[in-house]
Design a protein around this motif. Structure first.
Motif, PDB file in Angstrom:
ATOM      1  N   ARG A 117       1.134  -1.535  -0.097  1.00  0.00           N
ATOM      2  CA  ARG A 117       0.133  -0.191  -0.065  1.00  0.00           C
ATOM      3  C   ARG A 117       1.023   1.688   0.376  1.00  0.00           C
ATOM      4  O   ARG A 117       1.324   1.231   0.869  1.00  0.00           O
ATOM      5  CB  ARG A 117      -1.208   0.155   1.299  1.00  0.00           C
ATOM      6  CG  ARG A 117      -2.146   0.719   1.198  1.00  0.00           C
ATOM      7  CD  ARG A 117      -2.773   0.765   2.514  1.00  0.00           C
ATOM      8  NE  ARG A 117      -2.194   0.926   3.209  1.00  0.00           N
ATOM      9  CZ  ARG A 117      -2.973   1.317   4.778  1.00  0.00           C
ATOM     10  NH1 ARG A 117      -4.236   1.127   4.967  1.00  0.00           N
ATOM     11  NH2 ARG A 117      -2.376   1.552   5.803  1.00  0.00           N
ATOM     12  N   PHE A 118       0.893   1.886  -1.162  1.00  0.00           N
ATOM     13  CA  PHE A 118       0.960   3.321  -1.016  1.00  0.00           C
ATOM     14  C   PHE A 118       0.624   4.766  -0.757  1.00  0.00           C
ATOM     15  O   PHE A 118       0.751   5.782  -0.544  1.00  0.00           O
ATOM     16  CB  PHE A 118       1.932   3.572  -2.086  1.00  0.00           C
ATOM     17  CG  PHE A 118       1.120   3.893  -3.216  1.00  0.00           C
ATOM     18  CD1 PHE A 118       0.747   4.974  -3.352  1.00  0.00           C
ATOM     19  CD2 PHE A 118       0.727   2.708  -3.965  1.00  0.00           C
ATOM     20  CE1 PHE A 118       0.398   5.032  -5.280  1.00  0.00           C
ATOM     21  CE2 PHE A 118       0.158   2.686  -5.178  1.00  0.00           C
ATOM     22  CZ  PHE A 118      -0.118   4.364  -6.236  1.00  0.00           C
ATOM     23  N   ALA A 119      -0.856   4.999  -0.898  1.00  0.00           N
ATOM     24  CA  ALA A 119      -1.643   5.993  -0.515  1.00  0.00           C
ATOM     25  C   ALA A 119      -3.087   5.618  -0.392  1.00  0.00           C
ATOM     26  O   ALA A 119      -3.360   4.583  -0.581  1.00  0.00           O
ATOM     27  CB  ALA A 119      -0.994   6.317  -2.001  1.00  0.00           C
ATOM     28  N   THR A 120      -3.873   6.757   0.276  1.00  0.00           N
ATOM     29  CA  THR A 120      -5.459   6.428   0.210  1.00  0.00           C
ATOM     30  C   THR A 120      -5.372   8.101  -0.836  1.00  0.00           C
ATOM     31  O   THR A 120      -5.489   9.292  -0.711  1.00  0.00           O
ATOM     32  CB  THR A 120      -5.469   6.654   1.642  1.00  0.00           C
ATOM     33  OG1 THR A 120      -4.981   6.050   2.294  1.00  0.00           O
ATOM     34  CG2 THR A 120      -7.063   7.127   1.591  1.00  0.00           C
ATOM     35  N   ASP A 121      -6.578   7.728  -1.604  1.00  0.00           N
ATOM     36  CA  ASP A 121      -7.163   8.015  -2.878  1.00  0.00           C
ATOM     37  C   ASP A 121      -8.437   7.905  -2.197  1.00  0.00           C
ATOM     38  O   ASP A 121      -9.207   7.675  -1.233  1.00  0.00           O
ATOM     39  CB  ASP A 121      -7.166   7.356  -4.393  1.00  0.00           C
ATOM     40  CG  ASP A 121      -8.182   8.018  -4.771  1.00  0.00           C
ATOM     41  OD1 ASP A 121      -8.031   9.017  -5.200  1.00  0.00           O
ATOM     42  OD2 ASP A 121      -8.637   7.021  -5.977  1.00  0.00           O
ATOM     43  N   LEU A 289       2.147  13.285  -1.300  1.00  0.00           N
ATOM     44  CA  LEU A 289       1.394  14.374  -0.089  1.00  0.00           C
ATOM     45  C   LEU A 289       1.553  15.540  -1.379  1.00  0.00           C
ATOM     46  O   LEU A 289       0.757  15.857  -1.020  1.00  0.00           O
ATOM     47  CB  LEU A 289       2.634  14.560   0.847  1.00  0.00           C
ATOM     48  CG  LEU A 289       2.234  15.768   1.773  1.00  0.00           C
ATOM     49  CD1 LEU A 289       1.128  14.919   2.544  1.00  0.00           C
ATOM     50  CD2 LEU A 289       3.642  16.132   2.787  1.00  0.00           C
ATOM     51  N   LYS A 290       2.426  15.915  -2.040  1.00  0.00           N
ATOM     52  CA  LYS A 290       2.088  16.495  -3.550  1.00  0.00           C
ATOM     53  C   LYS A 290       1.067  16.445  -4.025  1.00  0.00           C
ATOM     54  O   LYS A 290       1.020  17.979  -4.624  1.00  0.00           O
ATOM     55  CB  LYS A 290       3.390  16.926  -3.952  1.00  0.00           C
ATOM     56  CG  LYS A 290       3.897  18.136  -4.489  1.00  0.00           C
ATOM     57  CD  LYS A 290       5.280  18.372  -5.393  1.00  0.00           C
ATOM     58  CE  LYS A 290       5.162  19.532  -5.874  1.00  0.00           C
ATOM     59  NZ  LYS A 290       6.486  19.572  -6.887  1.00  0.00           N
ATOM     60  N   PRO A 295      -0.524   9.821   1.308  1.00  0.00           N
ATOM     61  CA  PRO A 295       0.118   9.059   1.743  1.00  0.00           C
ATOM     62  C   PRO A 295       0.285   8.106   2.617  1.00  0.00           C
ATOM     63  O   PRO A 295      -0.154   8.062   3.684  1.00  0.00           O
ATOM     64  CB  PRO A 295       1.721   9.612   1.924  1.00  0.00           C
ATOM     65  CG  PRO A 295       1.389  11.049   2.584  1.00  0.00           C
ATOM     66  CD  PRO A 295      -0.206  11.083   2.227  1.00  0.00           C
ATOM     67  N   ASP A 296       0.437   6.753   2.904  1.00  0.00           N
ATOM     68  CA  ASP A 296       0.751   5.346   2.964  1.00  0.00           C
ATOM     69  C   ASP A 296       1.378   6.030   4.888  1.00  0.00           C
ATOM     70  O   ASP A 296       1.261   5.902   5.653  1.00  0.00           O
ATOM     71  CB  ASP A 296       0.844   4.316   2.743  1.00  0.00           C
ATOM     72  CG  ASP A 296       0.882   3.227   3.890  1.00  0.00           C
ATOM     73  OD1 ASP A 296       0.021   3.116   4.493  1.00  0.00           O
ATOM     74  OD2 ASP A 296       2.409   2.845   4.102  1.00  0.00           O
ATOM     75  N   SER A 297       2.216   6.948   4.570  1.00  0.00           N
ATOM     76  CA  SER A 297       3.601   6.722   6.065  1.00  0.00           C
ATOM     77  C   SER A 297       4.154   8.916   5.254  1.00  0.00           C
ATOM     78  O   SER A 297       4.339   8.910   4.565  1.00  0.00           O
ATOM     79  CB  SER A 297       4.535   6.038   6.116  1.00  0.00           C
ATOM     80  OG  SER A 297       5.505   6.106   4.822  1.00  0.00           O
ATOM     81  N   ILE A 298       3.595   9.843   6.443  1.00  0.00           N
ATOM     82  CA  ILE A 298       3.543  10.901   6.776  1.00  0.00           C
ATOM     83  C   ILE A 298       5.834  11.359   6.478  1.00  0.00           C
ATOM     84  O   ILE A 298       6.183  10.371   7.426  1.00  0.00           O
ATOM     85  CB  ILE A 298       3.135  11.551   7.332  1.00  0.00           C
ATOM     86  CG1 ILE A 298       1.555  11.459   7.234  1.00  0.00           C
ATOM     87  CG2 ILE A 298       3.220  13.240   6.979  1.00  0.00           C
ATOM     88  CD1 ILE A 298       1.185  12.548   6.388  1.00  0.00           C
TER      89      ILE A 298
END
Length: 307
Positions: A117-121, A289-290, A295-298
């Motif tokens: 997992r790399f992001a939440t949409d 983030l941009k 992101p999965d981790s900040i």
């Protein structure tokens, strides 16, 4: 005799020089044909609704690792998964994990899929800027998808095989879209254009297409607005209407959130593993983030204090 020996030596020297020149001019093996986690060639399929963020990641990755060459194929979710299953690609970026049956398919081939997992949409609902609609309730979306009476306007999806259709079908507990009032076009770009031209329609798209529109879509994006969504009673986000901002995605108050995964079925330590590590690493997470997604981790922030 000395004259003969002298010419023999010259002939030998000439042959040696010719061999050296020949070797130096022989074609070098393309570094992109050497497969490691940072070199080689890779064809990767991406869910069409996630194309902007993955394209950004790919550009930075290839710029950083010049011996890496990634070809990106954009497809609706069903076709993307089929590309994995029929072995035409080995790596995919999807808005879901593999199902149990899909995992068993690869395990039968002695391949253990790697899912990261790399992001939440957010699945965004958009309307024409001149429309009176500014908010929508999840209950109304469900009623519309079930073919029940509701004041909700026409609902327009990106593609009948897309992840957004699958996501909302699962939410409504239906197997197919109703025949009236719900339509599927061809792409997220088509949905944005349709909503721009029709004040009665509500479009369903991946939020990344609003945050990072293609240059040719910029004017169309400026002519639409994102609707606030209120969740069902008893669920988080039922107290107000929320938009898919990073804050609301992080707090879990936006009802239509979904996790994004990179799925690697190469079965070797190849470029898919390297790109996955990049996506989930600090640099890839900063790109997420941009982009406006969560992101999965900040990534940590460094603050320099000057005394």
């Amino acid at each position: 005799m000395n004259f003969i020996k002298k010419n023999a030596y010259l002939l030998v020297a000439f042959v040696i020089c010719l061999a050296i020149v020949s070797c130096s001019q022989s074609p070098q093996k393309d570094k992109k044909e050497v497969h490691t986690i940072l070199t080689g060639r890779l064809t990767m399929v991406v869910d069409e609704s996630l194309e902007p963020i993955v394209e950004d990641q790919m550009i930075v990755f290839e710029h950083t690792y010049v011996d890496a060459d990634i070809t990106l194929k954009s497809e609706p979710e069903k076709r993307a998964v089929n590309s994995l299953l029929n072995d035409s690609v080995k790596v995919a970026v999807l808005a879901r994990k593999l199902t149990e049956d899909e995992r068993k398919f690869f395990e039968a081939k002695k391949i253990i899929p790697r899912e990261a997992r790399f992001a939440t949409d957010g699945v965004a609902l958009i309307a024409n800027r001149s429309s009176n609609d500014s908010t929508v309730h999840v209950d109304d979306i469900i009623k519309k998808l079930r073919g029940e009476d509701t004041d909700l306007s026409t609902l327009v999806f990106d593609n009948p095989n897309s992840s957004t259709v699958r996501y909302l079908q699962e939410l409504a507990g239906i197997d197919q879209l109703p025949e009236d009032g719900v339509y599927a076009l061809s792409s997220n770009a088509d949905v944005i254009r349709y909503v721009y031209e029709n004040t009665h329609a509500i479009g369903v798209i991946g939020i990344n297409w609003i945050f990072q529109p293609d240059p040719e879509l910029k004017d169309f994006v400026e002519g639409v607005k994102i609707l606030g969504v209120k969740n069902q009673t008893g669920s988080k986000g039922d107290d107000d209407f929320y938009k898919p901002s990073q804050t609301n995605l992080a707090l879990g108050t936006y009802p239509l959130a979904r996790d994004l995964y990179i799925i690697n079925c190469q079965g070797i330590k190849g470029l898919g593993l390297g790109f996955s590590a990049f996506l989930t690493g600090e640099r890839g997470q900063r790109i997420v983030l941009k982009s406006g997604l969560m992101p999965d981790s900040i990534p940590p922030r460094e603050i320099n204090i000057i005394e």
